[in-house]
Design a protein around this motif. Structure first.
Motif, mmCIF file in Angstrom:
data_model
loop_
_atom_site.group_PDB
_atom_site.id
_atom_site.type_symbol
_atom_site.label_atom_id
_atom_site.label_comp_id
_atom_site.label_asym_id
_atom_site.label_seq_id
_atom_site.Cartn_x
_atom_site.Cartn_y
_atom_site.Cartn_z
ATOM 1 N N TYR A 193 -7.364 11.911 -1.687
ATOM 2 C CA TYR A 193 -7.598 11.668 -3.108
ATOM 3 C C TYR A 193 -8.909 12.328 -3.517
ATOM 4 O O TYR A 193 -9.749 12.671 -2.672
ATOM 5 N N ALA A 194 -9.074 12.480 -4.809
ATOM 6 C CA ALA A 194 -10.326 12.974 -5.372
ATOM 7 C C ALA A 194 -11.019 11.843 -6.112
ATOM 8 O O ALA A 194 -10.370 10.888 -6.555
ATOM 9 N N VAL A 195 -12.318 11.953 -6.241
ATOM 10 C CA VAL A 195 -13.102 10.983 -7.015
ATOM 11 C C VAL A 195 -13.800 11.753 -8.125
ATOM 12 O O VAL A 195 -14.817 12.409 -7.890
ATOM 13 N N PRO A 196 -13.223 11.735 -9.337
ATOM 14 C CA PRO A 196 -13.823 12.504 -10.436
ATOM 15 C C PRO A 196 -15.169 11.918 -10.856
ATOM 16 O O PRO A 196 -15.524 10.786 -10.496
ATOM 17 N N ASN B 199 2.169 10.249 -8.610
ATOM 18 C CA ASN B 199 2.753 10.712 -9.866
ATOM 19 C C ASN B 199 1.890 10.364 -11.074
ATOM 20 O O ASN B 199 2.336 10.537 -12.212
ATOM 21 N N ARG B 200 0.676 9.885 -10.837
ATOM 22 C CA ARG B 200 -0.196 9.485 -11.943
ATOM 23 C C ARG B 200 -1.491 10.280 -11.917
ATOM 24 O O ARG B 200 -2.019 10.623 -10.858
ATOM 25 N N GLU B 201 -1.988 10.542 -13.081
ATOM 26 C CA GLU B 201 -3.171 11.398 -13.209
ATOM 27 C C GLU B 201 -4.452 10.663 -12.832
ATOM 28 O O GLU B 201 -5.380 11.252 -12.269
ATOM 29 N N ARG B 202 -4.495 9.370 -13.103
ATOM 30 C CA ARG B 202 -5.755 8.624 -12.976
ATOM 31 C C ARG B 202 -5.470 7.202 -12.499
ATOM 32 O O ARG B 202 -4.615 6.514 -13.062
ATOM 33 N N ILE B 203 -6.150 6.785 -11.441
ATOM 34 C CA ILE B 203 -5.968 5.462 -10.868
ATOM 35 C C ILE B 203 -7.289 4.715 -10.950
ATOM 36 O O ILE B 203 -8.303 5.171 -10.412
ATOM 37 N N VAL B 204 -7.294 3.564 -11.627
ATOM 38 C CA VAL B 204 -8.472 2.690 -11.619
ATOM 39 C C VAL B 204 -8.301 1.770 -10.417
ATOM 40 O O VAL B 204 -7.517 0.816 -10.446
ATOM 41 N N LEU B 205 -9.040 2.059 -9.367
ATOM 42 C CA LEU B 205 -8.732 1.474 -8.068
ATOM 43 C C LEU B 205 -8.872 -0.044 -8.052
ATOM 44 O O LEU B 205 -8.044 -0.735 -7.438
ATOM 45 N N TRP C 237 0.831 -1.202 0.000
ATOM 46 C CA TRP C 237 0.000 0.000 0.000
ATOM 47 C C TRP C 237 0.872 1.261 0.000
ATOM 48 O O TRP C 237 0.636 2.208 -0.752
ATOM 49 N N SER C 238 1.876 1.273 0.871
ATOM 50 C CA SER C 238 2.742 2.456 0.978
ATOM 51 C C SER C 238 3.466 2.731 -0.337
ATOM 52 O O SER C 238 3.544 3.880 -0.792
ATOM 53 N N ALA C 239 3.967 1.681 -0.962
ATOM 54 C CA ALA C 239 4.637 1.845 -2.253
ATOM 55 C C ALA C 239 3.652 2.323 -3.316
ATOM 56 O O ALA C 239 3.998 3.148 -4.176
ATOM 57 N N ALA C 240 2.428 1.825 -3.255
ATOM 58 C CA ALA C 240 1.423 2.227 -4.238
ATOM 59 C C ALA C 240 1.081 3.704 -4.109
ATOM 60 O O ALA C 240 0.932 4.409 -5.117
ATOM 61 N N ILE C 241 0.953 4.186 -2.887
ATOM 62 C CA ILE C 241 0.643 5.614 -2.696
ATOM 63 C C ILE C 241 1.732 6.482 -3.309
ATOM 64 O O ILE C 241 1.452 7.492 -3.978
ATOM 65 N N ASP C 242 2.989 6.102 -3.101
ATOM 66 C CA ASP C 242 4.094 6.857 -3.724
ATOM 67 C C ASP C 242 3.957 6.875 -5.237
ATOM 68 O O ASP C 242 4.182 7.903 -5.883
ATOM 69 N N ASP C 243 3.590 5.739 -5.818
ATOM 70 C CA ASP C 243 3.429 5.639 -7.266
ATOM 71 C C ASP C 243 2.226 6.444 -7.740
ATOM 72 O O ASP C 243 2.302 7.187 -8.725
ATOM 73 N N TRP C 244 1.100 6.334 -7.040
ATOM 74 C CA TRP C 244 -0.132 6.992 -7.480
ATOM 75 C C TRP C 244 -0.023 8.514 -7.448
ATOM 76 O O TRP C 244 -0.718 9.201 -8.207
ATOM 77 N N VAL D 257 -12.578 5.131 -10.230
ATOM 78 C CA VAL D 257 -11.400 5.929 -10.580
ATOM 79 C C VAL D 257 -11.165 6.974 -9.496
ATOM 80 O O VAL D 257 -12.102 7.654 -9.061
ATOM 81 N N ILE D 258 -9.920 7.099 -9.051
ATOM 82 C CA ILE D 258 -9.527 8.191 -8.156
ATOM 83 C C ILE D 258 -8.402 8.989 -8.822
ATOM 84 O O ILE D 258 -7.753 8.514 -9.758
ATOM 85 N N SER D 259 -8.185 10.199 -8.323
ATOM 86 C CA SER D 259 -7.152 11.071 -8.892
ATOM 87 C C SER D 259 -6.590 11.961 -7.790
ATOM 88 O O SER D 259 -7.073 11.949 -6.652
ATOM 89 N N ASP D 260 -5.563 12.725 -8.142
ATOM 90 C CA ASP D 260 -4.964 13.701 -7.210
ATOM 91 C C ASP D 260 -4.584 13.050 -5.875
ATOM 92 O O ASP D 260 -4.866 13.586 -4.799
#
Length: 416
Positions: A384-387, A127-133, A118-125, A407-410
């Motif tokens: 996070y945001a939920v567009p 830097n990404r515009e859009r995450i399909v959770l 989870w911690s590694a994923a947060i670091d990665d996310w 999908v989440i973002s930011d």
């Protein structure tokens, strides 16, 4: 002797696919009965709902699992020869394998590894515009599960194994392309798992004896011999796949946090509320709508005759929402679990009865703890945001999921 009410259709299979999770409940309400007969896939089938029905269903003196699961589930979700289809001493022997691996220590270790991913994923996310959770959670949990099981997984292999495990889950209730994709994924995953087990048995892959991969590889059956290679592969996947399936509970938890934003702050402030929230998510979102068994021998129940060999379906989804057991059952209310004393037969998302002696899932506590850990991450370690997106859930799709897969973002890490 009264006869079990019967659905009027010649075969209800098309209606089941159309109605999905509501299929049994709709007919129980229409017929005014907790039990009814219907023809499904050209087989006479008894469908049941409610706590009393669950007590009957998990009575191993009357019902058995052998030859009960539809072939489409054996070829996708469960695999052939796995623990889900065993009864009696053979079931207890095989179940002991899972209970030993999923004890308190095993659960704690899996949660620790999940938190690291989870911690590694947060670091990665970040830097990404859009995450399909849903997709990202499946990958996160695949990595964590393989680390926990001591299953070697090259960095460029994780996505492939994730897609195979996810396809087995997603295609289990599907037809046409989704079903065949799941069957292909199972074949490839079983070949992979069998190869690993053979390497452990040959001594070409060194794994500590207490690690899950080695325990599965060397597990002895009632006859004292190791499991057949193919069956050992099925059981290794029966450890990994359900962990990946927790991703769906996480997605539903985010949906409920979106609908009930006050709970974000409450979960930030209280460890005691994490489990009630997780349990309410699990109650409302049973993974599959029903589970199958067969009548072991003729018997009577509530005045009705059950004939040997008849297939029986228990309504998991409807039992979890039964107003006789749950006040305002459609309402999301985690506080109903704050002082819940528990019932082994009215909250049956992962089966009923005693996991040590019956067919309740031995991984239920792990699923709860992984979901609690995920709630901590979602509410305390990230923002996070939920567009805008299509979050509708089609009840005819089995297993269900939001149309957008959420999908989440930011994404931003919260400093501790």
């Amino acid at each position: 002797m009264p006869t079990i009410p019967r659905d009027a259709s010649f075969d209800g299979s098309v209606s089941l696919l159309r109605e999905g999770y509501d299929f049994i409940r709709n007919r129980c309400e229409r017929l005014g009965s907790d039990v009814f007969r219907v023809r499904l896939l050209m087989q006479d089938t008894i469908c049941m709902t409610g706590e009393d029905a669950a007590r009957l269903f998990y009575d191993d003196r009357r019902l058995q699992r052998a030859h009960a699961a539809p072939r489409m589930l054996q070829k996708t979700l469960f695999g052939q020869g796995g623990v889900q289809g065993l009864d009696g001493a053979a079931h207890r022997q095989r179940k002991g394998l899972f209970l030993a691996l999923l004890d308190e220590q095993g659960v704690a270790e899996m949660v620790r590894l999940g938190n690291a991913e989870w911690s590694a994923a947060i670091d990665d996310w970040q830097n990404r515009e859009r995450i399909v959770l849903l997709q990202e959670m499946q990958l996160l949990l695949t990595r964590a599960a393989c680390r926990w099981a001591a299953v070697p997984l090259a960095p460029d292999e994780a996505q492939q194994r994730c897609e195979q495990l996810a396809a087995m889950i997603d295609g289990a209730g599907g037809v046409a392309a989704r079903h065949w994709q799941a069957r292909r994924a199972r074949k490839a995953a079983e070949d992979w798992a069998a190869g690993l087990i053979q390497q452990v048995r040959d001594g070409t892959l060194n794994v500590a004896a207490d690690q899950p991969l080695a325990v599965v590889a060397r597990h002895a059956e009632l006859n004292g011999r190791p499991m057949e290679l193919k069956i050992a592969a099925v059981e290794l996947l029966n450890l990994l796949r359900p962990i990946v399936a927790v991703s769906r509970f996480v997605v539903y938890a985010v949906e409920e946090l979106l609908t009930h934003p006050q709970w974000r702050k409450r979960l930030q402030e209280s460890d005691a509320l994490l489990e009630p929230f997780a349990q309410e998510v699990r109650r409302l979102y049973a993974f599959f709508p029903f589970v199958a068994a067969r009548v072991k021998q003729d018997f009577e129940w509530n005045g009705y005759r059950f004939t040997q060999g008849t297939r029986v379906l228990l309504d998991l989804y409807g039992t979890n929402r039964d107003p006789r057991s749950w006040h305002e059952p459609q309402r999301f209310d985690p506080e109903r679990f704050a002082h819940w004393n528990g019932s082994a037969f009215n909250f049956i998302t992962q089966g009923g009865g005693d996991p040590a002696s019956g067919h309740r899932c031995p991984g239920e506590r792990l699923a709860i703890e992984l979901l609690k850990a995920s709630l901590c991450m979602l509410t305390r370690h990230m923002e996070y945001a939920v567009p805008a997106q299509d979050l509708r859930i089609d009840p005819s799709r089995m297993p269900a999921q939001p149309e957008s897969q959420l999908v989440i973002s930011d994404v931003r890490r919260v400093a501790q």
